[in-house]
Design a protein around this motif. Sequence first.
Motif, PDB file in Angstrom:
ATOM      1  N   GLY A  27      32.369  32.839  -5.638  1.00 35.51           N
ATOM      2  CA  GLY A  27      32.288  31.395  -6.604  1.00 35.51           C
ATOM      3  C   GLY A  27      31.783  31.737  -7.965  1.00 35.51           C
ATOM      4  O   GLY A  27      31.530  30.597  -8.463  1.00 35.51           O
ATOM      5  N   GLY A  28      31.341  32.866  -8.415  1.00 34.84           N
ATOM      6  CA  GLY A  28      30.771  33.103  -9.469  1.00 34.84           C
ATOM      7  C   GLY A  28      31.761  33.495 -10.324  1.00 34.84           C
ATOM      8  O   GLY A  28      32.871  33.562 -10.339  1.00 34.84           O
ATOM      9  N   GLY A  29      30.950  33.867 -11.667  1.00 32.83           N
ATOM     10  CA  GLY A  29      32.029  34.381 -12.944  1.00 32.83           C
ATOM     11  C   GLY A  29      30.960  34.450 -13.962  1.00 32.83           C
ATOM     12  O   GLY A  29      29.943  33.882 -14.112  1.00 32.83           O
ATOM     13  N   PRO A  30      31.716  35.303 -15.170  1.00 28.15           N
ATOM     14  CA  PRO A  30      30.856  35.718 -16.098  1.00 28.15           C
ATOM     15  C   PRO A  30      30.889  34.522 -17.132  1.00 28.15           C
ATOM     16  O   PRO A  30      31.475  33.435 -17.161  1.00 28.15           O
ATOM     17  CB  PRO A  30      31.848  36.673 -16.967  1.00 28.15           C
ATOM     18  CG  PRO A  30      33.031  36.540 -16.414  1.00 28.15           C
ATOM     19  CD  PRO A  30      32.881  35.925 -15.047  1.00 28.15           C
ATOM     20  N   ILE A  31      29.785  34.676 -17.966  1.00 33.57           N
ATOM     21  CA  ILE A  31      29.486  33.469 -19.045  1.00 33.57           C
ATOM     22  C   ILE A  31      29.850  34.081 -20.267  1.00 33.57           C
ATOM     23  O   ILE A  31      29.710  35.041 -20.644  1.00 33.57           O
ATOM     24  CB  ILE A  31      27.996  33.112 -19.119  1.00 33.57           C
ATOM     25  CG1 ILE A  31      27.273  32.879 -17.829  1.00 33.57           C
ATOM     26  CG2 ILE A  31      27.653  31.940 -20.094  1.00 33.57           C
ATOM     27  CD1 ILE A  31      25.862  32.895 -17.810  1.00 33.57           C
ATOM     28  N   ILE A  32      30.367  32.958 -20.974  1.00 38.22           N
ATOM     29  CA  ILE A  32      30.921  33.582 -22.379  1.00 38.22           C
ATOM     30  C   ILE A  32      29.789  33.487 -23.370  1.00 38.22           C
ATOM     31  O   ILE A  32      28.951  32.965 -22.982  1.00 38.22           O
ATOM     32  CB  ILE A  32      32.055  32.293 -22.939  1.00 38.22           C
ATOM     33  CG1 ILE A  32      31.383  31.074 -23.365  1.00 38.22           C
ATOM     34  CG2 ILE A  32      33.116  32.341 -22.045  1.00 38.22           C
ATOM     35  CD1 ILE A  32      30.873  30.428 -24.547  1.00 38.22           C
ATOM     36  N   GLY A  33      29.950  34.002 -24.393  1.00 40.00           N
ATOM     37  CA  GLY A  33      28.943  34.382 -25.421  1.00 40.00           C
ATOM     38  C   GLY A  33      29.406  33.933 -26.709  1.00 40.00           C
ATOM     39  O   GLY A  33      30.693  33.387 -26.798  1.00 40.00           O
ATOM     40  N   GLY A  34      28.599  33.841 -27.781  1.00 38.96           N
ATOM     41  CA  GLY A  34      29.177  33.730 -29.170  1.00 38.96           C
ATOM     42  C   GLY A  34      28.453  32.501 -29.869  1.00 38.96           C
ATOM     43  O   GLY A  34      27.135  32.237 -29.550  1.00 38.96           O
ATOM     44  N   ALA A  35      29.238  31.657 -30.597  1.00 40.62           N
ATOM     45  CA  ALA A  35      28.573  30.614 -31.263  1.00 40.62           C
ATOM     46  C   ALA A  35      29.750  29.605 -31.326  1.00 40.62           C
ATOM     47  O   ALA A  35      30.833  29.697 -31.135  1.00 40.62           O
ATOM     48  CB  ALA A  35      28.024  31.094 -32.528  1.00 40.62           C
ATOM     49  N   SER A  36      29.355  28.408 -31.969  1.00 41.07           N
ATOM     50  CA  SER A  36      30.017  27.160 -32.026  1.00 41.07           C
ATOM     51  C   SER A  36      29.621  26.451 -33.402  1.00 41.07           C
ATOM     52  O   SER A  36      28.644  26.849 -34.023  1.00 41.07           O
ATOM     53  CB  SER A  36      29.926  26.208 -30.953  1.00 41.07           C
ATOM     54  OG  SER A  36      28.829  25.834 -30.667  1.00 41.07           O
ATOM     55  N   LEU A  37      30.561  25.652 -33.617  1.00 36.91           N
ATOM     56  CA  LEU A  37      30.568  24.837 -35.040  1.00 36.91           C
ATOM     57  C   LEU A  37      29.844  23.429 -34.775  1.00 36.91           C
ATOM     58  O   LEU A  37      30.638  22.454 -34.036  1.00 36.91           O
ATOM     59  CB  LEU A  37      31.666  24.722 -35.602  1.00 36.91           C
ATOM     60  CG  LEU A  37      32.446  26.211 -36.158  1.00 36.91           C
ATOM     61  CD1 LEU A  37      33.749  25.843 -36.787  1.00 36.91           C
ATOM     62  CD2 LEU A  37      31.620  27.061 -36.726  1.00 36.91           C
ATOM     63  N   TRP A  38      28.813  23.124 -35.509  1.00 34.22           N
ATOM     64  CA  TRP A  38      28.384  21.798 -35.100  1.00 34.22           C
ATOM     65  C   TRP A  38      28.508  20.952 -36.313  1.00 34.22           C
ATOM     66  O   TRP A  38      28.101  21.378 -37.640  1.00 34.22           O
ATOM     67  CB  TRP A  38      26.759  21.839 -34.787  1.00 34.22           C
ATOM     68  CG  TRP A  38      26.453  22.693 -33.585  1.00 34.22           C
ATOM     69  CD1 TRP A  38      26.354  23.887 -33.195  1.00 34.22           C
ATOM     70  CD2 TRP A  38      26.175  22.001 -32.285  1.00 34.22           C
ATOM     71  NE1 TRP A  38      26.397  24.259 -32.013  1.00 34.22           N
ATOM     72  CE2 TRP A  38      26.015  23.092 -31.324  1.00 34.22           C
ATOM     73  CE3 TRP A  38      25.989  20.713 -31.781  1.00 34.22           C
ATOM     74  CZ2 TRP A  38      25.759  22.755 -29.772  1.00 34.22           C
ATOM     75  CZ3 TRP A  38      25.690  20.364 -30.520  1.00 34.22           C
ATOM     76  CH2 TRP A  38      25.361  21.476 -29.690  1.00 34.22           C
ATOM     77  N   ILE A  39      29.028  19.594 -36.370  1.00 37.42           N
ATOM     78  CA  ILE A  39      28.922  18.818 -37.327  1.00 37.42           C
ATOM     79  C   ILE A  39      27.837  17.987 -37.503  1.00 37.42           C
ATOM     80  O   ILE A  39      27.311  17.089 -36.817  1.00 37.42           O
ATOM     81  CB  ILE A  39      30.511  17.867 -37.207  1.00 37.42           C
ATOM     82  CG1 ILE A  39      31.385  18.735 -37.480  1.00 37.42           C
ATOM     83  CG2 ILE A  39      30.344  16.917 -38.512  1.00 37.42           C
ATOM     84  CD1 ILE A  39      32.782  17.916 -36.953  1.00 37.42           C
ATOM     85  N   ASP A  40      27.224  18.120 -38.795  1.00 36.79           N
ATOM     86  CA  ASP A  40      25.788  17.150 -38.957  1.00 36.79           C
ATOM     87  C   ASP A  40      26.159  15.831 -39.494  1.00 36.79           C
ATOM     88  O   ASP A  40      27.227  15.645 -40.071  1.00 36.79           O
ATOM     89  CB  ASP A  40      24.892  17.688 -40.002  1.00 36.79           C
ATOM     90  CG  ASP A  40      23.988  18.915 -39.502  1.00 36.79           C
ATOM     91  OD1 ASP A  40      23.263  18.620 -38.409  1.00 36.79           O
ATOM     92  OD2 ASP A  40      24.200  20.034 -40.045  1.00 36.79           O
ATOM     93  N   GLY A  41      25.447  14.721 -39.071  1.00 40.02           N
ATOM     94  CA  GLY A  41      25.616  13.481 -39.207  1.00 40.02           C
ATOM     95  C   GLY A  41      24.595  12.887 -40.144  1.00 40.02           C
ATOM     96  O   GLY A  41      24.940  12.681 -41.170  1.00 40.02           O
ATOM     97  N   PRO A  42      23.227  12.645 -39.567  1.00 40.69           N
ATOM     98  CA  PRO A  42      22.241  11.923 -40.558  1.00 40.69           C
ATOM     99  C   PRO A  42      22.095  12.484 -41.834  1.00 40.69           C
ATOM    100  O   PRO A  42      22.127  13.984 -42.204  1.00 40.69           O
ATOM    101  CB  PRO A  42      21.043  12.135 -39.821  1.00 40.69           C
ATOM    102  CG  PRO A  42      21.526  12.144 -38.515  1.00 40.69           C
ATOM    103  CD  PRO A  42      22.729  12.985 -38.249  1.00 40.69           C
ATOM    104  N   GLY A  43      22.410  11.819 -42.999  1.00 36.86           N
ATOM    105  CA  GLY A  43      22.172  12.496 -44.414  1.00 36.86           C
ATOM    106  C   GLY A  43      23.372  12.749 -44.930  1.00 36.86           C
ATOM    107  O   GLY A  43      23.645  13.297 -46.090  1.00 36.86           O
TER     108      GLY A  43
END
Length: 469
Positions: free
Chosen positions: A331-347
């Motif tokens: 029932g297990g499996g590997p986890i992805i690695g890396g990064a993602s893109l975040w959109i900033d709001g305040p300001g």
Amino acid sequence: MRSVRRTTAAAALLAVLALVAAGCGGSSNDSKDSGSGGQDAPDAGALDKASGVTKITFWHGMKGANGTAVDKLVKAFNDAHKGKIEVTAVYQGDYDETITKYKTSVQQGNTPSVVQIYDIGSRFMIDSKQTVPVQKFADKDGYSLDSIEPNIANYYSIDNKLNSMPFNTSMPLLYINKEAFVKAGLDPNKPPTNLDEIMADAKKLTVKQGGKTVQYGFNAAIYGWFLEQLIAQSGTTYCDNDNGRKDLASKVNFDDEQGVKVATWYQQMVKQGLMPNTGKKTDDAQAVFKSGTSAMHLESTGSLRGYLDAAKGKFTVLTAPFPHLSASDNGGGPIIGGASLWIDGPGHSDAEKRASWEFVKFASTPDQQAAWHTGTGYFPINSKALDEPADKAWVAQYPQFTTAITQLHNTKPTNASSGCILGVMPQARKASEDGIEKAVLGTDPATAMKAAAESIKPQIDQYNKTVKK
């Protein structure tokens, strides 16, 4: 490449907590917002109403060939939105340096429009309350996110809501020296599938001459990401509260049976001379495999191209699925690695937020993900990218990459395979590495991992206390 994923004690915990506290109150620059709240997703009209060119800043941690690929992506976007949107990409250093600079920008009320943050920074990004979840934009537009690979989306989602847009994704693999296997009488097409099998094969693959080891059966860095993978492969969670997805995680579980088994295995592999102790530096571990003095090796897909180039004319590199902790894993499996893109709001103005969404969408399209995949080796986050002619040609040229594709598609999204999101995950990873290293150097594995888990508990408690204020 995975080498930028090295985690160090990049910032003192108190500084992190202060930034979270500051973030929860919003940025001092909120007066620039127009029309909607800082964390709301404006509709398409916000960009239509903007006069002139809407400029956005994109902070990232990609260098070398990966940085070149980022520049190509940004140029393609700017060319397609000439006169309307202009993106400026700014390299901020590696992942740790990028998130540290981002935390400073939060304090100063001067965050970038879009920022690339590594996977284990996700909990902090959510708690900082500085970003607009991409799910809000998608829901506002009726934009389908179904083409994002389920296991990749799973990591960056809570309650089935996507917080950030996956960007560069890697998968863990077992790398094999084909000629070494054949010479040892082993079938390279039947690679070991768990730690016990790796140890058994490593005994046959280790070669000594004149009392000196000239080929190790196996090698890998003492890297917390591998421990996280093996725990996930066993179907158990790295931290409590459903890996921090039901509620804030209050403790790590790497001192349980699974983590102790990993530490014990590392200790025995080194003690028996089946693998060298190259420590925590991934570059050192990679050099051993590249030189042909290790028959098996753990690394991410991000290293595949580099390994193929290094081995050219010396040996054949094959890939196999990342090993399970034991033969009984279920029932297990590997986890992805890396990064993602975040959109900033305040300001940030509504037009800027909307322009950021357009850029993030563009980066996730099949053709751009195919270009990103073939230019970097990172896994395409859009499942349709694999059908692009250029991508098919690339995979045909490098069939070793199909292992990662199969492995990802065969993994059922679960709390275990989604990975732990913890506010102090970088520090927890470092603590786990310290525990394994102490075990390798002779400390009882159970004692070492228990001490490592206990060392991070006060930091988890303090983070959670601050966030819940």
